[in-house]
Every structure is written in C-alpha cells, then in structure tokens.
Design an enzyme around this catalytic site. Sequence first.
Site, short mmCIF file in Angstrom:
data_model
loop_
_atom_site.label_atom_id
_atom_site.label_comp_id
_atom_site.label_asym_id
_atom_site.label_seq_id
_atom_site.Cartn_x
_atom_site.Cartn_y
_atom_site.Cartn_z
CD GLU A 86 -3.83 -5.14 8.57
OE1 GLU A 86 -3.78 -4.80 9.77
OE2 GLU A 86 -3.15 -4.59 7.68
CG ASN A 112 -1.64 1.33 1.46
OD1 ASN A 112 -2.49 1.71 0.65
ND2 ASN A 112 -1.28 2.05 2.52
CG ASP A 138 0.31 -4.12 5.99
OD1 ASP A 138 -0.02 -4.46 7.14
OD2 ASP A 138 0.68 -2.96 5.71
NE ARG A 158 -11.11 1.23 -0.23
CZ ARG A 158 -12.34 0.79 -0.47
NH1 ARG A 158 -13.13 1.45 -1.29
NH2 ARG A 158 -12.78 -0.31 0.10
#
Length: 514
Positions: free
Chosen positions: A250, A117, A214, A175
């Site tokens: 996750e 991410n 993750d 996001r």
Amino acid sequence: MKMHLLILAALLGLSSAQFNPNMKNGRTSLVHLFEWRWADIAAECERYLAPNGFGGVQISPPNEHIIINNPSRPWWQRYQPISYKLCSRSGNENELRDMITRCNNVGVNVYVDAVINHMCGAGGGAGTHSSCGSYFNANTKEFPAVAYSSLDFNDGKCKTGSANIENYNDVNQVRNCRLVGLLDLALEKDYVRGKVAEYMNKLIDMGVAGFRVDACKHMWPGDLSAVYGRLKTLNTKWFPSGSKPFIFQEVIDLGGEPIKASEYTGLGRVTEFKYGAKLGNVIRKWNGEKLSYLSNWGEGWGFMPSGRALVFVDNHDNQRGHGAGGASIVTFWDARLYKMAVGLMLAHPYGVTRVMSSYRWTRNIVNGQDKNDWIGPPSNSDGSTKPVTINADSTCGNNWVCEHRWRQIKNMVIFRNVVNGQPLSNWWSNGGNQVAFGRGNRGFIVINNDNFALDATLNTGLPGGTYCDVISGQKEGSRCTGKQVQVGGDGRATFKISNSEADPFIAIHANSKL
C-alpha cells in the site's frame, strides 16, 4: 552461453517471484472480504469463490489488535496491533488455520493484510483491552506479548514537536514519525525485523500465498527489503517448490509528494491508487473526462508498469473517504456506475485486479464528509461480528454487500480468466462515452455511458456464432438467460444498448458461446 542464460533466468525468477500472485488454474483476480469472519471466508471459498473462478481472497489483519469503545469497535481498530498472536475480531488461530486450509484445498489463495509499520495509537492506554487479552501499555510503549519495549520505536529519530507526521513533503517525517499518532516501529533494528518476519513466516507456514503490506509509504524501502528477504518460500503442500510470497504494497502516490510508488516497485507490486481515482472521474464524466480517452489506459495515463500494479475501483479506505481519491471514487453506493467501472477494469489487461466486498453502514454526510466513516462491520450487541448469511437469490444478508456476488461483477471475473494473456484489440469509440474493445479472439466488451443509445456494428475479433451476454444474464446449459449476440463469419456484430438500461454494457467471451 547457455549456462549464463540459465543463471540469469534463475536470478530473474527470484526477483520476479514477489510480483506473481501464485494463482491456480488460470485464475486472475482476488476479492477483499473486508472484515469477514474466518468461518465465513472458509465457507465462501468452497461454495462461491472457487466455482466462480476467483483466484484469491485478501483478509483483514489477523493479528491481535486493540479494542476501542469510543467510538464503539471501529473498523480501524484492526490496524492497531497489540501483538502478533492470531486472535482477532474475525476469529482465533484455529479458525484462521482452518480457513486457510479449506480455501487452499479448493485452489483459492489467501493474502494477509500485514500491519507492520506500527503498533496501536499513543493514546491507547494500558490494560488488556485487546482481542486476545494481552496486556500492553501504550504510554510506556510496552507490548510484552511480542515483546516490544520503548527501545523498539522510532521516537528518537522523529524531529517534529508532536512526534506525529506534520509535513508530507518531508520524507524523514513520513517514515520516522507517527502516522496519525500510531506508535512507529523502528524497522531498521534487526530485532524488530526478526519479530515481523517471524509473524509473516508463521502465516506462510500455515499456507498463505502472500501479503498486502499496509502503510508502506511510512517505511523505508531498505527496511522492507530486509524483511521480505527473510520470508520463507510458500508451503509446498499447495504451491510449487520455491514459490515466493506475493507482495503488494500500500503506497498512496497520486503525484505531488516526494515519496513515489516507484521506490517500492522493485520490491513487489504496489497499489495503483491513480487507477480508481482517474477511472472515477471518467465514469462520472467529471472535468470533461470521457470513456473515449481510455484508448491508452494504463501506463499511457502515467500509471506504474502493468507488471508492478495491483488495481481496484475502490478499497476499504477510500470507499469511506479515507486514503486516496476523494469524491471521484465510485463505490457500491453508486451501483450502476460501479458495475460499469468494475466491468471495464476486469476486461482491461492492465495490472492484477482486486474486487471489493463491503458492508453497509448508516452514512451521515456533513459538508461532504461522512461523520460515520468509522463504523465497523455488522455486529451483535456484544460487539462480535455478525455472520455473512446467504439469501435464496445468492445475495448476502446482515448488511453485507457482497459486490463480488453481483452477477455482472462475478461474470466479469470469469471473463478476465477466459481472456487471460490476450492483448487489447479492436478498440472503438464514438469520440464520447461509448467504447468497445476486445481481448484477442477470446472476449469483447461494449459500454454505453452516453445519454443516448448506442447502435454500432463492430469487429469483435471473435469466431462467428451466437454468444450469451454475461452482463444481462449468462449462458446456462444451451441457452442464454439474458441478451444474445450474433457474431458473423467476419467477426462483426451489431450492438444496440439503450442509455436507460439497468446495465448499459455488454460482454461476450469464448466460453459464453452457445
């Protein structure tokens, strides 16, 4: 018609593959060897995990990460990537490859914690303070070892003044903005997707069986789908041809936020954080909760479908107050309750189960918060991680907790393998905190979490005979090292469990029969 069914089966096979952990020989659970060195994991696969029926190991992020000195070498530095080079606090690429090979050779899968991410924190500075020595500049968002430049980050899409997530009720912020200051990758860019997939595919070629992904809540499901779509099938040296990597994502969804775990369950399994949070309340008997309420445990409690869930009592985040679940989470610090909670999880058919394996640290709890929640793994004075030493009694030294080696937990991992595929059956409760249930004709567990003795004659569903309890001891040769349970020809057995016992529960299964 038959051809249509075959085509349908092929399509379903493709879509269901990412939900399958690809475990060997009827094994069912994975263990998270949090912050272990690759050399120690390789040895543990051979000497302990394979002989005791563990199906896989989740490893800490293997990528190059930042090195932080204030505070000194915290565990979370590994969640701040600098590049996708494979040298980390746990070891170098050769050690990683050796570990994956050795674990696979004894039938234990390796699942990688993939941090895709973001890169390091915006305040990470510039220099070569990284685990492989690669140069980077967080100020200008340059990571030449990948290579990423400022063009590869989401700053232009984030609309908050701080560039960080400020409001979790705003899906776009969650996001597109930075999670606690971490530089947020623009995963909608083909170039970024390509770099991430290249990293994951290199690991697949090395032999990993899948990924714990993750911070998925902070990535758009469409972007993740595009990345997963670029992943190779697993290495045929160890896996059947066409096997897809197991994906477990996750996503912290305890309810109350607009982003739901259900947005991700079509892509792979998802971490069911409600499981440990609710089970903690029940085991602690908080808010009037009791074990007898678990008769419809699983979907009946508002959890995601069992075939989409990855479950755990605690994880590396919430055992130290990060992440989700709060004070109800049960951990190794509450060993007696913890063994009961993990035992119940491993006996119950819901989800794919993950066991935690931790290290001890010196806690400093002020107003309910641990000021030392940052402390990294047991380390030498130069910051290098200490090896996991094994004591004569099979426990671990150097402040490694090794919950997965606790007899009660290890034997319940085996229990789950023995009962795999059998339905939950013969549920019993006293209306309070004494419960029992079976798994078809293969296993039976009885738990007493009340403040008084349990004395009950119950239908176990098992064939008649003498069984060794695998909590107080186990079957060794032709004898039991702990309690024995007599099951009559009618499948009934009398159980007596004092509330003051070290472990107030009993479990028997087909393979613990004398």
